[in-house]
Enzyme design. Structure first.
Site, PDB file in Angstrom:
ATOM      1  N   ASP A   1       0.872  -1.173   0.000  1.00  0.00           N
ATOM      2  CA  ASP A   1       0.000   0.000   0.000  1.00  0.00           C
ATOM      3  C   ASP A   1       0.912   1.226   0.000  1.00  0.00           C
ATOM      4  O   ASP A   1       1.563   1.523   1.005  1.00  0.00           O
ATOM      5  CB  ASP A   1      -0.892  -0.020   1.239  1.00  0.00           C
ATOM      6  CG  ASP A   1      -1.812   1.198   1.344  1.00  0.00           C
ATOM      7  OD1 ASP A   1      -1.717   2.097   0.482  1.00  0.00           O
ATOM      8  OD2 ASP A   1      -2.607   1.259   2.303  1.00  0.00           O
TER       9      ASP A   1
ATOM     10  N   LYS B   1      10.932   9.632  -0.751  1.00  0.00           N
ATOM     11  CA  LYS B   1      11.729   9.848   0.455  1.00  0.00           C
ATOM     12  C   LYS B   1      12.591   8.626   0.768  1.00  0.00           C
ATOM     13  O   LYS B   1      13.802   8.747   0.992  1.00  0.00           O
ATOM     14  CB  LYS B   1      10.815  10.151   1.650  1.00  0.00           C
ATOM     15  CG  LYS B   1      11.570  10.397   2.948  1.00  0.00           C
ATOM     16  CD  LYS B   1      10.619  10.747   4.079  1.00  0.00           C
ATOM     17  CE  LYS B   1      11.406  11.005   5.373  1.00  0.00           C
ATOM     18  NZ  LYS B   1      10.496  11.381   6.492  1.00  0.00           N
TER      19      LYS B   1
ATOM     20  N   LYS C   1      -2.432  15.517  -9.432  1.00  0.00           N
ATOM     21  CA  LYS C   1      -1.464  15.492 -10.527  1.00  0.00           C
ATOM     22  C   LYS C   1      -0.707  16.821 -10.646  1.00  0.00           C
ATOM     23  O   LYS C   1       0.454  16.838 -11.070  1.00  0.00           O
ATOM     24  CB  LYS C   1      -2.165  15.134 -11.836  1.00  0.00           C
ATOM     25  CG  LYS C   1      -2.637  13.678 -11.867  1.00  0.00           C
ATOM     26  CD  LYS C   1      -1.497  12.703 -11.588  1.00  0.00           C
ATOM     27  CE  LYS C   1      -1.931  11.261 -11.630  1.00  0.00           C
ATOM     28  NZ  LYS C   1      -0.816  10.323 -11.349  1.00  0.00           N
TER      29      LYS C   1
ATOM     30  N   ASN D   1      -4.873   3.559 -23.409  1.00  0.00           N
ATOM     31  CA  ASN D   1      -5.763   2.400 -23.325  1.00  0.00           C
ATOM     32  C   ASN D   1      -5.533   1.671 -22.008  1.00  0.00           C
ATOM     33  O   ASN D   1      -5.070   0.547 -21.956  1.00  0.00           O
ATOM     34  CB  ASN D   1      -5.516   1.451 -24.506  1.00  0.00           C
ATOM     35  CG  ASN D   1      -4.052   1.039 -24.619  1.00  0.00           C
ATOM     36  OD1 ASN D   1      -3.172   1.684 -24.074  1.00  0.00           O
ATOM     37  ND2 ASN D   1      -3.791  -0.054 -25.331  1.00  0.00           N
TER      38      ASN D   1
END
Length: 263
Positions: free
Chosen positions: A66, A127, A165, A195
């Site tokens: 994660d 980091k 973004k 795609n």
């Protein structure tokens, strides 16, 4: 001296979001160009389902993680370094879309989820990777962040995705500036339409906001927007991962077939 035929030979690369879409294409391109690749994704089952596609097996390590969890990221980097001995390249490709909702409509839970994956994830990974690069006195380490046309435009996603973004562009510029003389490069790739299944993998199950979708459809129709094959973008990322791109840092590269030159 002649250039080797495989541009990432001898390089160890970590690709997040590597079990599907653009991430998988990037991982496959890096392998084809001779790299050792750590393929990471949130979904362990998805990693298992695509494992056979990554060859040769001795050059691949599949690890679920994660990216928004600091402990999971530290473990991911540690396992990658332990397995292959070092890390040379980080590709921050993991990301999720929002529902294309404007700021007046998006709920805070969805906002937080998109920002945690799309911004906090690349921060944590960068980091950890930077500290590894510095610890081994790297001379040409590379971080490639995957942005979007939403890194500069407001019609490519909802409030959360567009904000995330834009933030990745800022993280790229900052990283490039601070580490430009320390053997670490950082560049941003901004793909156009591809795609992939990112919209299908929306951060909830309610689908896209119809009003936001209308805006995108109008722009796409007006510009006759082409759809890129993910392999086209993956080949660009492989170049940025290689030492052949050693002069590039802080670059923002649009891979959109020139569509935004019309705006």
């Amino acid at each position: 001296m002649a250039l080797t035929s495989k541009i990432t030979s001898g390089r160890t690369c970590l690709v997040t979001g590597g079990a599907g879409g653009l991430g998988k294409s990037i991982a496959l391109a890096l392998l084809e160009e001779g790299a050792k690749v750590v393929v990471s994704d949130f979904s362990e089952s998805l990693l298992d389902s695509v494992a056979a596609e990554f060859q040769p097996k001795e050059s691949v390590l599949l690890l679920p993680a994660d990216v928004a969890d600091a402990g999971a990221v530290e473990s991911l980097i540690s396992k990658a370094v332990h397995h292959f001995g070092r890390l040379d390249v980080l590709v921050n490709c993991a990301g999720i879309f929002d529902r294309f909702e404007p700021v007046g409509d998006i709920n805070q839970d969805l906002w937080s989820k998109v920002l945690s994956v799309n911004v906090t994830g690349p921060y944590l990974l960068s980091k950890a990777a930077v500290n590894h690069f510095l610890s081994r006195s790297a001379t040409d380490a590379s971080i490639i962040n995957i942005g979007s046309l939403a890194s500069e435009h407001g019609w490519c996603g909802g409030a959360a995705y567009t904000t995330s973004k834009h933030a990745i562009k800022g993280l790229t510029k900052s990283t490039a500036a601070f580490y430009r003389n320390k053997g670490i490069r950082c560049n941003l790739v901004m793909p156009g339409g591809m795609n992939t299944d990112i919209v299908a993998n929306v951060a909830n199950t309610q689908g896209l906001d119809p009003e936001g979708s209308k805006m995108l459809d109008a722009v796409v129709e007006a510009l006759d927007t082409p759809i890129s094959d993910t392999k086209e973008v993956a080949n660009l990322v492989a170049f940025l991962a290689s030492t052949r791109s050693s002069a590039l840092t802080g670059a923002v590269i649009k891979a959109d077939h020139g569509i935004t030159t019309l705006i």
